[in-house]
Design an enzyme around this catalytic site. Structure first.
Site, PDB file in Angstrom:
ATOM      1  N   TYR A  26       0.798  -1.230   0.000  1.00 49.10           N
ATOM      2  CA  TYR A  26       0.000   0.000   0.000  1.00 49.10           C
ATOM      3  C   TYR A  26       0.829   1.278   0.000  1.00 49.10           C
ATOM      4  O   TYR A  26       0.269   2.376   0.004  1.00 49.10           O
ATOM      5  CB  TYR A  26      -0.935  -0.007   1.225  1.00 49.10           C
ATOM      6  CG  TYR A  26      -1.910  -1.166   1.214  1.00 49.10           C
ATOM      7  CD1 TYR A  26      -2.832  -1.307   0.185  1.00 49.10           C
ATOM      8  CD2 TYR A  26      -1.882  -2.138   2.220  1.00 49.10           C
ATOM      9  CE1 TYR A  26      -3.707  -2.384   0.149  1.00 49.10           C
ATOM     10  CE2 TYR A  26      -2.770  -3.208   2.198  1.00 49.10           C
ATOM     11  CZ  TYR A  26      -3.675  -3.328   1.164  1.00 49.10           C
ATOM     12  OH  TYR A  26      -4.550  -4.383   1.129  1.00 49.10           O
ATOM     13  N   HIS A 103      -8.704   1.418  -6.014  1.00 46.31           N
ATOM     14  CA  HIS A 103      -7.931   0.501  -5.163  1.00 46.31           C
ATOM     15  C   HIS A 103      -6.453   0.799  -5.346  1.00 46.31           C
ATOM     16  O   HIS A 103      -5.969   0.918  -6.481  1.00 46.31           O
ATOM     17  CB  HIS A 103      -8.219  -0.960  -5.523  1.00 46.31           C
ATOM     18  CG  HIS A 103      -9.643  -1.322  -5.270  1.00 46.31           C
ATOM     19  ND1 HIS A 103     -10.140  -1.510  -4.005  1.00 46.31           N
ATOM     20  CD2 HIS A 103     -10.689  -1.444  -6.113  1.00 46.31           C
ATOM     21  CE1 HIS A 103     -11.429  -1.760  -4.081  1.00 46.31           C
ATOM     22  NE2 HIS A 103     -11.801  -1.720  -5.356  1.00 46.31           N
TER      23      HIS A 103
HETATM   24  O1  CA2 Z   1      -5.920  -2.021  -2.740  1.00 48.13           O
HETATM   25  C1  CA2 Z   1      -6.805  -1.459  -2.073  1.00 48.13           C
HETATM   26  O2  CA2 Z   1      -6.928  -0.240  -2.027  1.00 48.13           O
HETATM   27  C2  CA2 Z   1      -7.768  -2.302  -1.223  1.00 48.13           C
HETATM   28  O3  CA2 Z   1      -9.060  -1.708  -1.333  1.00 48.13           O
HETATM   29  C3  CA2 Z   1      -7.263  -2.221   0.205  1.00 48.13           C
HETATM   30  C4  CA2 Z   1      -8.038  -3.119   1.168  1.00 48.13           C
HETATM   31  C5  CA2 Z   1      -8.148  -4.537   0.624  1.00 48.13           C
HETATM   32  O4  CA2 Z   1      -8.987  -5.325   1.467  1.00 48.13           O
HETATM   33  C6  CA2 Z   1      -8.699  -4.569  -0.784  1.00 48.13           C
HETATM   34  O5  CA2 Z   1      -8.721  -5.901  -1.240  1.00 48.13           O
HETATM   35  C7  CA2 Z   1      -7.850  -3.734  -1.709  1.00 48.13           C
HETATM   36  C8  CA2 Z   1      -7.346  -3.183   2.525  1.00 48.13           C
HETATM   37  C9  CA2 Z   1      -7.210  -1.863   3.202  1.00 48.13           C
HETATM   38  C10 CA2 Z   1      -6.329  -2.027   4.410  1.00 48.13           C
HETATM   39  O6  CA2 Z   1      -5.269  -1.125   4.281  1.00 48.13           O
HETATM   40  C11 CA2 Z   1      -4.174  -1.304   5.066  1.00 48.13           C
HETATM   41  C12 CA2 Z   1      -3.186  -0.361   4.922  1.00 48.13           C
HETATM   42  C13 CA2 Z   1      -2.029  -0.469   5.637  1.00 48.13           C
HETATM   43  C14 CA2 Z   1      -1.857  -1.518   6.526  1.00 48.13           C
HETATM   44  C15 CA2 Z   1      -2.855  -2.457   6.680  1.00 48.13           C
HETATM   45  C16 CA2 Z   1      -4.024  -2.336   5.946  1.00 48.13           C
END
Ligand code: CA2
Length: 152
Positions: A26, A103
């Protein structure tokens, strides 16, 4: 009535953790960076932004419903709700505003359970796998749709 020059930015569960963990997936920018990027991108095009992030689905639904009154589009990263929530999809289709789904990661290249999006076919703009910069892409494309310069 003239369409409001305001967008709602919605970030779903766990996106408050951006920049704190999993930088390989991310990146290292924070939620605050995301909100500033979307606001700056929209401002160049004469739009303002109201941002909401919540780990509670009902809070997100209430914010989406309220957008009917004073927003002309929604930029949303639903987080994990993308892959699970008929309720969120119904809220987005219910308010009948143009939606940009974004995303950070390329969900199509990740685990199979991330390949399906309940939001996909209620959104007119889709941006995946561009990192945080994808929010700016989504914002610009959504404003182009709203102002009639593109059709999605
Ligand atoms: O890629 C993306 O933006 C997602 O929407 C992010 C979601 C995931 O469940 C989708 O499949 C794809 C997860 C968001 C959690 O973000 C975090 C960021 C940093 C550390 C942990 C989680």
């Amino acid at each position: 009535m003239t369409a409001p020059r305001r967008l709602l930015l919605v970030n779903g569960p766990n996106l408050n953790l951006l920049g704190t963990r999993e930088p390989g997936i991310y990146g290292s920018q924070t939620l605050q960076d995301v909100e500033a990027l979307v606001s700056a991108t929209a401002a160049v095009l004469g739009f303002e932004v109201r941002a909401v992030q919540s780990n509670h689905e009902g809070v997100l639904l209430d914010a989406i419903h309220a957008a009917r009154d004073d927003c002309s589009g929604i930029v949303i990263n639903p987080g994990g709700l993308t892959h699970t929530s008929v309720v969120l999809r119904d809220a987005l289709s219910g308010v009948a505003l143009p939606v940009a789904e974004v995303h950070i990661s390329d969900v199509s290249q990740r685990e199979p359970f991330r390949h399906h999006s309940y939001v996909k076919d209620v959104a007119v703009v889709h941006v995946v796998g561009e990192g945080v910069a994808g929010y700016a892409t989504a914002t610009t494309r959504l404003i182009e749709v709203i102002t009639g310069q593109a059709d999605g």
